[in-house]
Enzyme design. Structure first.
Site, PDB file in Angstrom:
ATOM      1  N   ASP A  85       0.892  -1.060   0.112  1.00 15.05           N
ATOM      2  CA  ASP A  85      -0.043   0.124  -0.050  1.00 15.05           C
ATOM      3  C   ASP A  85       0.827   1.506   0.239  1.00 15.05           C
ATOM      4  O   ASP A  85       0.515   2.374  -0.493  1.00 15.05           O
ATOM      5  CB  ASP A  85      -0.942   0.032   1.163  1.00 15.05           C
ATOM      6  CG  ASP A  85      -0.153   0.160   2.680  1.00 15.05           C
ATOM      7  OD1 ASP A  85       0.748  -0.575   2.738  1.00 15.05           O
ATOM      8  OD2 ASP A  85      -0.374   0.945   3.411  1.00 15.05           O
ATOM      9  N   ASP A  88       5.703   0.216   3.432  1.00 12.67           N
ATOM     10  CA  ASP A  88       5.780  -1.002   4.300  1.00 12.67           C
ATOM     11  C   ASP A  88       5.373  -2.243   3.131  1.00 12.67           C
ATOM     12  O   ASP A  88       5.188  -1.914   1.985  1.00 12.67           O
ATOM     13  CB  ASP A  88       4.898  -1.073   5.281  1.00 12.67           C
ATOM     14  CG  ASP A  88       3.453  -0.828   5.183  1.00 12.67           C
ATOM     15  OD1 ASP A  88       2.953  -0.964   3.906  1.00 12.67           O
ATOM     16  OD2 ASP A  88       2.600  -0.621   5.886  1.00 12.67           O
ATOM     17  N   TYR A 236      -6.044   0.375   8.717  1.00 16.43           N
ATOM     18  CA  TYR A 236      -7.108   0.853   7.599  1.00 16.43           C
ATOM     19  C   TYR A 236      -8.431   0.477   8.207  1.00 16.43           C
ATOM     20  O   TYR A 236      -9.134  -0.474   7.694  1.00 16.43           O
ATOM     21  CB  TYR A 236      -6.847   0.061   6.416  1.00 16.43           C
ATOM     22  CG  TYR A 236      -5.695   0.712   5.613  1.00 16.43           C
ATOM     23  CD1 TYR A 236      -5.790   1.799   4.999  1.00 16.43           C
ATOM     24  CD2 TYR A 236      -4.471   0.030   5.578  1.00 16.43           C
ATOM     25  CE1 TYR A 236      -4.722   2.527   4.446  1.00 16.43           C
ATOM     26  CE2 TYR A 236      -3.275   0.792   4.849  1.00 16.43           C
ATOM     27  CZ  TYR A 236      -3.631   1.857   4.271  1.00 16.43           C
ATOM     28  OH  TYR A 236      -2.392   2.557   3.582  1.00 16.43           O
ATOM     29  N   GLU A 476       5.600   9.673   3.428  1.00 16.17           N
ATOM     30  CA  GLU A 476       5.406   8.286   2.822  1.00 16.17           C
ATOM     31  C   GLU A 476       4.389   8.448   1.674  1.00 16.17           C
ATOM     32  O   GLU A 476       3.286   9.217   1.556  1.00 16.17           O
ATOM     33  CB  GLU A 476       4.532   7.476   4.086  1.00 16.17           C
ATOM     34  CG  GLU A 476       4.539   5.994   3.575  1.00 16.17           C
ATOM     35  CD  GLU A 476       3.929   5.062   4.629  1.00 16.17           C
ATOM     36  OE1 GLU A 476       3.405   5.887   5.688  1.00 16.17           O
ATOM     37  OE2 GLU A 476       3.951   4.013   4.355  1.00 16.17           O
TER      38      GLU A 476
END
Ligand SMILES: *[C@@H]1O[C@H](CO)[C@@H](O)[C@H](O)[C@H]1NC(C)=O
Length: 496
Positions: A85, A88, A236, A476
């Protein structure tokens, strides 16, 4: 590591725009043009850097290698492939499905003007749908995540060396997840439209699967966060509820299949499933604005008079986002960037801008404007606001830097991304273990591998950007920042 900041309540108090200032910035003369086509090419290339599984021969981003080749084996299924995603190495199904839906929508609305990039965009989409087909291959089950997020986030490791727990998480009738299943159905249905003429057999497979997954989502209702708890929260977590994903799934199935049952479902459930709620948000958790814009197209094209209220909600969305109106609910940074608190702000910038642009296009075909109380928001102003946001990302901002890696003369050098920040497997074939990666995480040096096209979380509400790995909310990149950007850049590449 990145997601906790994103779990804000869907109806967090709305923020007033700094009206005058943002309006002034919005109306500033347009700076010397950007190379939107270059940015488009890069925004799609980024997805190759996020690939999990066995990489194909035509992989263009060369510093990545094969990874996670046994995903699914602990559950006796093949779950290799798909996308990481963000920075990571977990495969989170909820944002992956949303990313896939938005890539498909980008291609449906803007594929015609993508030129040579259309092929690459379709490949990026198919990398997502091939995985979602695997994740939904067992009837009554959706595999919604691979990788124990605590184990993963405890390490700073390249995906190619990963030795963290690749736990497989699923939903079924005992542990429902209408949110992730509804979004997965939406992704499969939307993609079936993209492949209709390109690969009819694949398109039929996608649509048939979408029908089954939606039926499962609707029959066994519930939020996957309640079923899977701390495996998915606070990463999430479905904070906004699963009702929006049911309408969203039905809306895409209606568009893809033209079956009457979905039109009837939407009309029947519009109020029950609260179509008009939290209208100024759109993202992996909250689909409300997207539902209304998508369905309004039919009203504007004169194809349906069942959905008039969705058009009113869509108008309300535009009035809540445009700065300087009595209805404005969205906050802007002093430099003119849409800003929502909670981290990874660029996801809001690209997804809201995508809706501004698509709706502006639908309105333009119908030759309509948006009434916002006393004022009328013209079509050009929502189009211009979307362009202003894209231009901010590409460098027209107080720091004069691009927030897309590899675009323009200045861009983020220390993105919060394991693969990008550790030496590549070509440069350093020996394994780098879980904690051995920490010194690369903490290093002040630029990342050795350029994740070209990655757009980071972006500056804070005062347009400041630390360009530092530990500031994950700013540094990120995520797949769902880029998916709507692909559509935006296609349009601006073709029109400027
Ligand atoms: C944004 O970051 C800058 C630099 O770190 C800092 O001075 C400023 O206070 C931050 N703004 C907000 C609103 O947090």
């Amino acid at each position: 590591m990145a997601r906790n900041g994103l779990c804000l309540p869907g109806n967090a108090p709305a923020f007033r725009a700094t009206l005058v200032l943002s309006l002034l910035l919005l109306l500033q003369p347009i700076r010397a043009g950007h190379d939107y086509h270059d940015a488009l090419r890069k925004s799609i290339l980024f997805f190759e850097g996020q690939r999990s599984g066995k990489l194909p021969h035509d992989q263009r981003l060369k510093w990545r290698g094969d990874s996670a080749l046994h995903d699914g084996s602990t559950a006796g299924v093949d779950l290799t492939g798909g996308y990481y995603d963000a920075g990571d190495n977990v495969k989170f199904g909820f944002p992956m499905a949303f990313t896939t839906t938005l890539l498909a929508w980008s291609i449906i609305d803007f594929g015609r003007v993508m030129g040579t990039e259309q092929r690459n965009a379709v490949k990026a989409l198919r990398w997502g749908t091939d995985y979602l087909l695997k994740a939904t291959a067992v009837p009554g089950v959706v595999f919604v995540q691979v990788g124990d997020p605590y184990s993963d986030h405890n390490c700073w490791e390249r995906p190619e060396d990963m030795d963290t727990r690749r736990t497989v998480y699923k939903i079924d009738h005992n542990n429902p997840g209408s949110d992730v299943a509804g979004e997965t159905a939406a992704a499969l249905a939307a993609a079936s439209i993209v492949f209709r003429s390109r690969d009819p057999a694949y398109s039929r497979l996608l649509l048939n699967r979408a029908v089954k997954v939606f039926e499962f989502a609707d029959t066994h209702r519930g939020a996957y966060s309640s079923s899977l708890k701390n495996a998915v929260c606070p990463f999430y977590c479905d904070v906004n509820g699963f009702q929006d994903e049911l309408l969203w799934g039905a809306a895409w199935l209606h568009k893809a299949s033209r079956r009457r049952q979905y039109r009837e479902y939407i009309v029947r459930n519009e109020v029950i499933l609260r179509a008009g709620d939290t209208i100024n948000e759109f993202g992996w958790d909250n689909k409300h604005a997207g539902i209304n814009i998508l369905i309004s197209k039919e009203v504007l094209m004169g194809k349906s008079d069942y959905f008039e209220s969705f058009k009113q909600n869509a108008d309300g969305f535009i009035c809540s986002v445009l700065p300087g109106l009595a209805h404005t609910q969205v906050q802007y940074s002093p430099g003119g960037l849409i800003f929502k608190p909670g981290g990874s702000n660029m996801q809001h910038v690209t997804s809201l801008s995508f809706l501004l642009l698509t709706y502006s296009n639908y309105l333009s075909h119908a030759n309509k404007n948006v009434p916002c109380g006393m004022t009328s928001a013209s079509r050009p102003s929502s189009n211009k606001l979307a362009k202003r946001q894209v231009d901010y990302i590409l460098g027209d901002n107080p720091l004069r830097m691009s927030y897309m890696v590899g675009y323009g003369p200045r861009y983020p050098q220390r993105i919060h991304h394991r693969g990008s920040s550790l030496p590549s497997v070509q440069a350093h074939p020996a394994r780098i273990g879980c904690k051995a990666g920490s010194r690369y995480f903490l290093s002040p040096n630029p990342n050795p591998n350029k994740l070209v096209g990655a757009v980071v979380g972006g500056p804070n509400s005062s347009d400041a950007f630390p360009d530092s790995r530990p500031y994950f909310q700013e540094s990120e990149p995520t797949t769902y920042i880029n998916a709507p950007l692909v559509g935006l850049l296609s349009y601006f590449a073709a029109h400027y």
